[in-house]
Design a protein around this motif. Structure first.
Motif, PDB file in Angstrom:
ATOM      1  N   MET A 105       0.847  -1.196   0.000  1.00 12.24           N
ATOM      2  CA  MET A 105       0.000   0.000   0.000  1.00 12.24           C
ATOM      3  C   MET A 105       0.879   1.241   0.000  1.00 12.24           C
ATOM      4  N   THR A 106       0.288   2.346  -0.398  1.00 14.57           N
ATOM      5  CA  THR A 106       0.982   3.617  -0.235  1.00 14.57           C
ATOM      6  C   THR A 106       0.950   3.968   1.250  1.00 14.57           C
ATOM      7  N   GLU A 107       1.769   4.924   1.617  1.00 14.81           N
ATOM      8  CA  GLU A 107       1.769   5.377   3.009  1.00 14.81           C
ATOM      9  C   GLU A 107       0.373   5.860   3.412  1.00 14.81           C
ATOM     10  N   GLU A 108      -0.276   6.609   2.526  1.00  9.04           N
ATOM     11  CA  GLU A 108      -1.611   7.134   2.829  1.00  9.04           C
ATOM     12  C   GLU A 108      -2.639   6.010   2.966  1.00  9.04           C
ATOM     13  N   GLU A 109      -2.586   5.029   2.055  1.00 10.18           N
ATOM     14  CA  GLU A 109      -3.518   3.902   2.142  1.00 10.18           C
ATOM     15  C   GLU A 109      -3.320   3.130   3.445  1.00 10.18           C
ATOM     16  N   TYR A 110      -2.075   2.912   3.806  1.00 10.22           N
ATOM     17  CA  TYR A 110      -1.773   2.193   5.032  1.00 10.22           C
ATOM     18  C   TYR A 110      -2.276   2.978   6.252  1.00 10.22           C
ATOM     19  N   ARG A 111      -1.972   4.273   6.280  1.00  8.13           N
ATOM     20  CA  ARG A 111      -2.412   5.119   7.393  1.00  8.13           C
ATOM     21  C   ARG A 111      -3.935   5.086   7.516  1.00  8.13           C
ATOM     22  N   ASN A 112      -4.632   5.245   6.402  1.00  4.79           N
ATOM     23  CA  ASN A 112      -6.096   5.234   6.443  1.00  4.79           C
ATOM     24  C   ASN A 112      -6.642   3.898   6.926  1.00  4.79           C
ATOM     25  N   MET A 113      -6.037   2.794   6.479  1.00  6.23           N
ATOM     26  CA  MET A 113      -6.472   1.475   6.940  1.00  6.23           C
ATOM     27  C   MET A 113      -6.328   1.380   8.458  1.00  6.23           C
ATOM     28  N   MET A 114      -5.195   1.820   8.970  1.00  2.90           N
ATOM     29  CA  MET A 114      -4.957   1.721  10.407  1.00  2.90           C
ATOM     30  C   MET A 114      -5.887   2.646  11.196  1.00  2.90           C
ATOM     31  N   ILE A 115      -6.134   3.839  10.675  1.00  2.00           N
ATOM     32  CA  ILE A 115      -7.046   4.776  11.347  1.00  2.00           C
ATOM     33  C   ILE A 115      -8.440   4.172  11.450  1.00  2.00           C
ATOM     34  N   HIS A 116      -8.801   3.379  10.438  1.00  2.00           N
ATOM     35  CA  HIS A 116     -10.134   2.772  10.413  1.00  2.00           C
ATOM     36  C   HIS A 116     -10.163   1.367  11.015  1.00  2.00           C
ATOM     37  N   GLY A 117      -9.194   1.060  11.847  1.00  2.00           N
ATOM     38  CA  GLY A 117      -9.242  -0.192  12.602  1.00  2.00           C
ATOM     39  C   GLY A 117      -8.380  -1.316  12.072  1.00  2.00           C
TER      40      GLY A 117
END
Length: 133
Positions: A105-117
């Protein structure tokens, strides 16, 4: 049955547990990583990565994984993510950037995944759940 050798966690998909076996396998890889805590060693590594790696009694496969920055391969070869983070820091990468690269994933995709659980556990608890895929 020796319970110390029983490794039910081997059935967790996409997960390498850093146990005693992995620790032994990755000892020199992890020692190399820890050497990067010193500025002079980071400078020497960045000046000639291969020459610096050749100072360590790592396997050729471990050296190639470091050179390719293939962190998933480094983990499979005994690397511990907390030690491997020293390579990322040497390269100016955040832990989040490193983790993202390990997931495809991109950094942003990874961050968003983690933010959403994080990832859903459905279908990711045991490799036997993948048999129907």
């Amino acid at each position: 049955m020796n319970m110390a050798l029983d490794k039910p966690y081997k059935d967790v998909p996409g997960t390498t547990i850093f146990d005693a076996e992995q620790s032994r396998k990755g000892y020199w890889l992890n020692q190399f990583c820890m050497s990067l805590m010193k500025a002079e060693n980071r400078a020497r590594f960045k000046a000639d990565e291969r020459a610096y790696l050749d100072e360590w009694p790592m396997t050729e496969e471990q050296k190639q994984a470091v050179l390719a920055r293939d962190l998933n391969r480094c983990i499979a070869l005994g690397g511990n993510i907390y030690f491997l983070a020293k390579i990322g820091a040497t390269d100016g990468k955040s832990f989040q950037q490193m983790a993202g690269s390990m997931t495809g994933m991109t950094e942003e995709e990874y961050r968003n995944m983690m933010i959403h659980g994080g990832r859903s556990p459905d279908g990711n608890r045991y490799t036997r759940e993948w048999e129907d895929r």
